[in-house]
Design an enzyme around this catalytic site. Structure first.
Site, PDB file in Angstrom:
ATOM      1  N   LYS A  33       0.966  -1.198   0.065  1.00 19.83           N
ATOM      2  CA  LYS A  33      -0.004   0.019   0.038  1.00 19.83           C
ATOM      3  C   LYS A  33       0.956   1.331  -0.152  1.00 19.83           C
ATOM      4  O   LYS A  33       1.705   1.490   0.730  1.00 19.83           O
ATOM      5  CB  LYS A  33      -1.000  -0.078   1.317  1.00 19.83           C
ATOM      6  CG  LYS A  33      -1.792   1.364   1.222  1.00 19.83           C
ATOM      7  CD  LYS A  33      -2.784   1.060   2.541  1.00 19.83           C
ATOM      8  CE  LYS A  33      -2.573   1.716   3.731  1.00 19.83           C
ATOM      9  NZ  LYS A  33      -2.263   3.235   3.565  1.00 19.83           N
ATOM     10  N   ASP A  60      -3.517   4.459  -1.852  1.00 24.76           N
ATOM     11  CA  ASP A  60      -4.703   4.833  -0.798  1.00 24.76           C
ATOM     12  C   ASP A  60      -4.609   6.325  -0.565  1.00 24.76           C
ATOM     13  O   ASP A  60      -3.820   7.070   0.295  1.00 24.76           O
ATOM     14  CB  ASP A  60      -4.026   4.161   0.544  1.00 24.76           C
ATOM     15  CG  ASP A  60      -5.027   4.608   1.889  1.00 24.76           C
ATOM     16  OD1 ASP A  60      -6.186   4.942   1.506  1.00 24.76           O
ATOM     17  OD2 ASP A  60      -4.528   4.465   2.827  1.00 24.76           O
ATOM     18  N   LYS A  62      -7.454   8.156  -0.872  1.00 24.70           N
ATOM     19  CA  LYS A  62      -8.918   8.684  -0.492  1.00 24.70           C
ATOM     20  C   LYS A  62      -9.245   9.883  -1.186  1.00 24.70           C
ATOM     21  O   LYS A  62      -9.571  10.909  -0.351  1.00 24.70           O
ATOM     22  CB  LYS A  62      -8.856   8.735   1.035  1.00 24.70           C
ATOM     23  CG  LYS A  62      -8.408   7.685   1.911  1.00 24.70           C
ATOM     24  CD  LYS A  62      -8.304   7.847   3.322  1.00 24.70           C
ATOM     25  CE  LYS A  62      -7.799   6.854   4.253  1.00 24.70           C
ATOM     26  NZ  LYS A  62      -6.557   6.569   3.864  1.00 24.70           N
ATOM     27  N   ASP A  65     -13.596  15.087  -3.890  1.00 20.69           N
ATOM     28  CA  ASP A  65     -13.841  16.331  -4.557  1.00 20.69           C
ATOM     29  C   ASP A  65     -14.999  16.199  -5.612  1.00 20.69           C
ATOM     30  O   ASP A  65     -15.725  15.394  -5.334  1.00 20.69           O
ATOM     31  CB  ASP A  65     -12.319  16.690  -5.422  1.00 20.69           C
ATOM     32  CG  ASP A  65     -12.023  18.071  -5.408  1.00 20.69           C
ATOM     33  OD1 ASP A  65     -12.817  18.903  -5.740  1.00 20.69           O
ATOM     34  OD2 ASP A  65     -10.990  18.225  -5.375  1.00 20.69           O
ATOM     35  N   THR A 116     -12.072   5.075  10.754  1.00 25.72           N
ATOM     36  CA  THR A 116     -11.929   4.431  11.973  1.00 25.72           C
ATOM     37  C   THR A 116     -11.357   5.334  13.147  1.00 25.72           C
ATOM     38  O   THR A 116     -11.740   5.032  14.293  1.00 25.72           O
ATOM     39  CB  THR A 116     -11.153   2.992  12.210  1.00 25.72           C
ATOM     40  OG1 THR A 116      -9.800   3.160  11.510  1.00 25.72           O
ATOM     41  CG2 THR A 116     -11.861   1.937  11.338  1.00 25.72           C
ATOM     42  N   ARG A 208       2.884  -1.332  10.913  1.00 21.77           N
ATOM     43  CA  ARG A 208       4.040  -1.513  11.814  1.00 21.77           C
ATOM     44  C   ARG A 208       4.286  -3.017  12.378  1.00 21.77           C
ATOM     45  O   ARG A 208       5.310  -3.420  12.470  1.00 21.77           O
ATOM     46  CB  ARG A 208       3.785  -0.580  12.921  1.00 21.77           C
ATOM     47  CG  ARG A 208       4.077   0.768  12.477  1.00 21.77           C
ATOM     48  CD  ARG A 208       3.393   1.783  13.262  1.00 21.77           C
ATOM     49  NE  ARG A 208       2.000   1.832  13.153  1.00 21.77           N
ATOM     50  CZ  ARG A 208       1.120   2.674  13.752  1.00 21.77           C
ATOM     51  NH1 ARG A 208       1.574   3.469  14.985  1.00 21.77           N
ATOM     52  NH2 ARG A 208      -0.179   2.706  13.733  1.00 21.77           N
TER      53      ARG A 208
HETATM   54  O1  C5P Z   1       1.105   0.479  11.288  1.00 22.08           O
HETATM   55  P1  C5P Z   1      -0.687  -0.060  11.048  1.00 22.08           P
HETATM   56  O2  C5P Z   1      -0.711  -1.481  11.002  1.00 22.08           O
HETATM   57  O3  C5P Z   1      -1.403   0.680  12.304  1.00 22.08           O
HETATM   58  O4  C5P Z   1      -1.053   0.769   9.863  1.00 22.08           O
HETATM   59  C1  C5P Z   1      -2.382   0.611   9.130  1.00 22.08           C
HETATM   60  C2  C5P Z   1      -2.339   1.390   7.853  1.00 22.08           C
HETATM   61  O5  C5P Z   1      -3.599   1.402   7.446  1.00 22.08           O
HETATM   62  C3  C5P Z   1      -1.974   2.742   7.989  1.00 22.08           C
HETATM   63  O6  C5P Z   1      -1.293   3.017   6.491  1.00 22.08           O
HETATM   64  C4  C5P Z   1      -3.178   3.802   7.921  1.00 22.08           C
HETATM   65  O7  C5P Z   1      -3.017   4.966   7.481  1.00 22.08           O
HETATM   66  C5  C5P Z   1      -4.178   2.786   7.380  1.00 22.08           C
HETATM   67  N1  C5P Z   1      -5.495   3.111   7.650  1.00 22.08           N
HETATM   68  C6  C5P Z   1      -5.851   2.619   9.034  1.00 22.08           C
HETATM   69  N2  C5P Z   1      -7.285   2.937   9.279  1.00 22.08           N
HETATM   70  C7  C5P Z   1      -8.235   3.391   8.275  1.00 22.08           C
HETATM   71  C8  C5P Z   1      -7.787   3.618   7.166  1.00 22.08           C
HETATM   72  C9  C5P Z   1      -6.410   3.529   6.700  1.00 22.08           C
HETATM   73  O8  C5P Z   1      -5.093   2.386   9.759  1.00 22.08           O
HETATM   74  N3  C5P Z   1      -9.423   3.644   8.719  1.00 22.08           N
END
Ligand code: C5P
Length: 230
Positions: A33, A60, A62, A65, A116, A208
């Site tokens: 991603k 990603d 999003k 517009d 979220t 992460r």
């Molecule tokens: O490091 P981690 O597993 O928390 O990364 C989650 C990824 O998913 C990040 O790139 C974050 O921006 C994305 N994301 C999220 N929640 C959302 C939409 C996207 O955590 N509702």
């Protein structure tokens, strides 16, 4: 497209991203991603680079517009050969239809229902959406389906609701994934890869727990094993 784990490459630039991906053995090409941070730093070239290395790419960005702008922007992104990209369902059915037209049929297009990070209380008080969170999510997911989108981004915990109102073929792409023994970081409503599978997620987005792991390749393999039930 088959179920899979998508690694969120939340790196500041190309060098860190490619250094990270070079740790994977030849022939192992994770679905990745690219988010706003990396895309705004490196531009479309980073997507072309990842595609030329054989990765599937979820871009990603999003988009949200006016329909005409989104249609034209999506047409540009379709030229990059992305596999999956997204818009905000809050942009209306008309905007999502325009996104679908601009992107064409080759890439999957999904919508963010409610982020979220947005609580029900803030959604009602600040956005004046007079509904509870599950009703808002179900309604936005139905709008995305009506506009011809392939699915939504949502919390793993919302997958059964989305599948119930839009059907099992409607994709649920879910971040908020943690191993049972790893840190939650700033995520709140988290589940494990195995639980995400049980809940019916089609793709889990994992950052992460893989990117910051001592052995990212082993962490990615574990994630795939748990999520895909290998
Ligand atoms: O490091 P981690 O597993 O928390 O990364 C989650 C990824 O998913 C990040 O790139 C974050 O921006 C994305 N994301 C999220 N929640 C959302 C939409 C996207 O955590 N509702």
């Amino acid at each position: 497209m088959n179920k899979d784990v998508i690694i969120a490459c939340d790196f500041a630039g190309k060098e860190q991203t490619l250094t990270f991906l070079d740790r994977f053995p030849e022939g192992e090409k994770p679905f990745v991603k690219v988010g706003m941070e990396l895309f705004y730093a490196e531009g479309p070239a980073i997507v072309r680079e990842l595609k030329s290395r054989g990765h599937r790419v979820f871009l990603d960005l999003k988009l949200h517009d006016i329909p005409n702008t989104v249609r034209k922007a999506m047409a540009v992104l379709s030229g990059l050969g992305v596999d999956l990209c997204n818009v905000h369902a809050a942009g209306t059915v008309e905007m999502m239809r325009a996104a679908r037209e601009g992107l064409g049929p080759d890439a999957l297009l999904i919508a963010v229902t409610q982020l979220t990070s947005t609580s029900e209380e803030r959604m009602q008080r600040e956005l004046l959406i007079d509904a509870d969170m599950p009703s808002a999510i179900a309604h936005y997911a139905r709008n995305a389906k009506e506009a011809g989108l392939n699915g939504v981004v949502c919390s793993p915990l919302e997958v059964p609701l989305v599948k119930e109102c839009c059907g099992t073929a409607f994709l649920a792409v879910t971040p908020g994934i943690r191993f049972a023994d790893s840190a939650a970081d700033d995520q709140v409503r988290i589940t494990t890869p195995a639980r995400a599978r049980e809940l019916g997620s089609d793709f889990i987005v994992v950052g992460r727990p893989v990117t910051a792991a001592q052995d990212p390749v082993a962490a990615w393999k574990q994630c795939r094993k748990d999520f895909l039930g290998l």
